[in-house]
Design a protein around this motif. Structure first.
Motif, PDB file in Angstrom:
ATOM      1  N   ALA A 101       0.887  -0.862   0.101  1.00  0.00           N
ATOM      2  CA  ALA A 101       0.139   0.558   0.060  1.00  0.00           C
ATOM      3  C   ALA A 101       0.965   1.772   0.271  1.00  0.00           C
ATOM      4  CB  ALA A 101      -0.950  -0.045   1.532  1.00  0.00           C
ATOM      5  N   THR A 109      -4.154  -7.075  -8.012  1.00  0.00           N
ATOM      6  CA  THR A 109      -4.445  -7.745  -6.478  1.00  0.00           C
ATOM      7  C   THR A 109      -2.897  -8.216  -6.326  1.00  0.00           C
ATOM      8  OG1 THR A 109      -5.380  -9.479  -7.752  1.00  0.00           O
ATOM      9  CG2 THR A 109      -7.105  -7.349  -6.681  1.00  0.00           C
ATOM     10  N   ARG A 167      -0.551  -5.415   4.735  1.00  0.00           N
ATOM     11  CA  ARG A 167      -1.802  -4.879   4.462  1.00  0.00           C
ATOM     12  C   ARG A 167      -1.963  -4.145   3.879  1.00  0.00           C
ATOM     13  NH1 ARG A 167      -4.556  -5.770  10.110  1.00  0.00           N
ATOM     14  NH2 ARG A 167      -6.359  -4.580   8.539  1.00  0.00           N
ATOM     15  N   THR A 168      -3.002  -3.481   2.352  1.00  0.00           N
ATOM     16  CA  THR A 168      -3.446  -2.244   2.122  1.00  0.00           C
ATOM     17  C   THR A 168      -4.507  -1.820   3.115  1.00  0.00           C
ATOM     18  OG1 THR A 168      -5.199  -3.709   0.859  1.00  0.00           O
ATOM     19  CG2 THR A 168      -3.116  -3.473  -0.785  1.00  0.00           C
ATOM     20  N   ASP A 169      -4.885  -2.608   3.590  1.00  0.00           N
ATOM     21  CA  ASP A 169      -6.418  -1.888   4.246  1.00  0.00           C
ATOM     22  C   ASP A 169      -5.826  -1.789   6.397  1.00  0.00           C
ATOM     23  OD1 ASP A 169      -6.262  -4.438   5.348  1.00  0.00           O
ATOM     24  OD2 ASP A 169      -8.653  -4.993   5.785  1.00  0.00           O
ATOM     25  N   ALA A 170      -4.444  -1.786   6.590  1.00  0.00           N
ATOM     26  CA  ALA A 170      -3.776  -1.755   7.548  1.00  0.00           C
ATOM     27  C   ALA A 170      -4.437  -0.184   8.776  1.00  0.00           C
ATOM     28  CB  ALA A 170      -2.505  -1.482   7.768  1.00  0.00           C
ATOM     29  N   ASP A 171      -4.824   0.337   9.580  1.00  0.00           N
ATOM     30  CA  ASP A 171      -5.089   0.871   9.932  1.00  0.00           C
ATOM     31  C   ASP A 171      -4.183   2.769   9.695  1.00  0.00           C
ATOM     32  OD1 ASP A 171      -8.048   0.343  10.350  1.00  0.00           O
ATOM     33  OD2 ASP A 171      -7.382  -0.009  12.323  1.00  0.00           O
ATOM     34  N   HIS A 196       0.249   2.665   8.208  1.00  0.00           N
ATOM     35  CA  HIS A 196       1.298   1.824   7.960  1.00  0.00           C
ATOM     36  C   HIS A 196       2.575   1.839   8.293  1.00  0.00           C
ATOM     37  CE1 HIS A 196      -2.208   0.458   4.685  1.00  0.00           C
ATOM     38  NE2 HIS A 196      -2.266   1.013   5.299  1.00  0.00           N
ATOM     39  N   ALA A 242      -6.039   8.678   0.228  1.00  0.00           N
ATOM     40  CA  ALA A 242      -5.453   7.401   0.995  1.00  0.00           C
ATOM     41  C   ALA A 242      -4.871   6.632   0.765  1.00  0.00           C
ATOM     42  CB  ALA A 242      -6.793   6.833   0.965  1.00  0.00           C
ATOM     43  N   TRP A 243      -4.586   5.671   1.539  1.00  0.00           N
ATOM     44  CA  TRP A 243      -3.372   4.693   1.480  1.00  0.00           C
ATOM     45  C   TRP A 243      -4.592   3.635   0.235  1.00  0.00           C
ATOM     46  CZ3 TRP A 243       2.290   3.401   2.811  1.00  0.00           C
ATOM     47  CH2 TRP A 243       2.141   4.871   3.392  1.00  0.00           C
ATOM     48  N   SER A 244      -3.745   3.137  -0.487  1.00  0.00           N
ATOM     49  CA  SER A 244      -4.302   1.777  -1.054  1.00  0.00           C
ATOM     50  C   SER A 244      -3.581   1.315  -1.908  1.00  0.00           C
ATOM     51  CB  SER A 244      -5.568   2.406  -2.679  1.00  0.00           C
ATOM     52  OG  SER A 244      -4.208   3.069  -3.901  1.00  0.00           O
TER      53      SER A 244
END
Length: 319
Positions: A16, A28, A94-98, A100, A317-319
């Motif tokens: 991310a 992905t 993870r890409t969805d970490a709160d 990074h 946003a991180w993605s």
């Protein structure tokens, strides 16, 4: 001597980041082995384009590890390596970490991260930057830390800072004032400079004038000045339109402008695949003397107030 392109692994060695279009660019499949292979492809392309400087950091996921493996597999290649300490990667791949990455400019963090860099790269790092040195963390006033950094300098590693945020110029000038044992401590300055955020330019010119090497990061504004990276903002759309008028890819034009800075030593590409790296490297062939003066003037007029630019960057946003 004119600036040359370097390669940075911030966007490719972790799943991310804040650059737009990552779903398109990376897809992905962002497991460790997939990004290791992609990083090696980026490095292969960079070397083929004449790049001789690689930028990594402790917080760039597994950037140091990926680079070390690539160096092991290419013993005949000579590159200069710069790494950074001061942030820890905590994204758990993870890409969805709160969260990074976590910032820590303490002596303890320096000691721990230097040991990790040495364990990963051995002696194969030539520059060690404080990652995003700012006035508020105390890293530029901590004399005890400066003595530790000077010890690394005296071992032959160039010590420097990277900068971020609307007060880059103040951080650069403060860093240049610091001398240990009669010698400048920080002799490498890596800062954000691009046509949307050129405010650090005068301070970077001062750094070069006193002998520091200046590395430009984010010349394409974290992808906003790259093909397909426009975020819907009027300024990004205008930049793309100007590049189209000039008949030059927006990334090439933005990087060419950065390469033309007389104080720059290296300008970092953040490409995440071979095609992006080659496109960025093609900027070296852009002769700005043949670009319509009106285009260059309008491009310069796109500069944003630093507070506005950095607030927008922080909101991505991180993605």
């Amino acid at each position: 001597m004119s600036a040359k392109l370097g390669i940075g692994l911030a966007a490719v060695a972790r799943p991310a980041y804040i650059t737009p279009g990552r779903a398109h660019d990376l897809g992905t499949e962002r497991g460790v082995e997939a990004l290791r292979a992609r990083t090696w492809q980026v490095l292969d392309a960079a070397i083929a384009c004449g790049v001789d400087y690689v930028d990594v950091a402790r917080s760039y996921g597994r950037a140091e590890e990926f680079l070390a493996g690539w160096l092991d597999a290419h013993p005949g290649v000579t590159v200069e390596v710069g790494s950074k300490w001061g942030y820890r990667y905590v994204g758990d791949w993870r890409t969805d970490a709160d969260v990074h990455e976590v910032k820590d400019h303490s002596i303890t963090a320096f000691t721990e991260q230097l040991a990790l860099t040495r364990a990963t790269l051995g002696r194969r790092f030539d520059v060690y930057h404080v990652h995003s040195a700012t006035l508020d963390t105390g890293v530029l006033t901590d004399t005890s830390l400066h003595i530790q950094l000077a010890a690394l300098r005296d071992e032959g590693v160039r010590v420097g800072i990277s900068t971020s945020g609307p007060r880059q110029s103040e951080a650069i000038r403060r860093a240049l004032e610091i001398h240990i044992a009669g010698r400048p401590l920080f002799t490498s300055i890596q800062s954000t400079w691009n046509v949307l955020e050129p405010s650090a330019g005068p301070a970077l010119a001062e750094a070069a004038a006193v002998g520091a090497r200046v590395i430009v990061k984010e010349p394409v504004a974290n992808g906003l000045l790259a093909p397909g990276g426009q975020d819907g903002s009027a300024v990004a759309a205008k930049a793309a339109a100007l590049a189209a008028r000039a008949g030059i890819g927006i990334d090439r034009l933005a990087i060419a402008v950065a390469l033309a800075r007389p104080w720059a030593w290296r300008v970092l590409s953040g490409g995440v695949d071979a095609a992006q790296v080659r496109s960025n490297a093609a900027a070296a062939g852009v002769d700005l003397r043949h670009v319509d003066t009106a285009v260059l003037e309008e491009l310069s007029d796109l500069a944003r107030p630093p507070e506005e630019y950095w607030a927008a960057r922080s909101a991505r946003a991180w993605s």
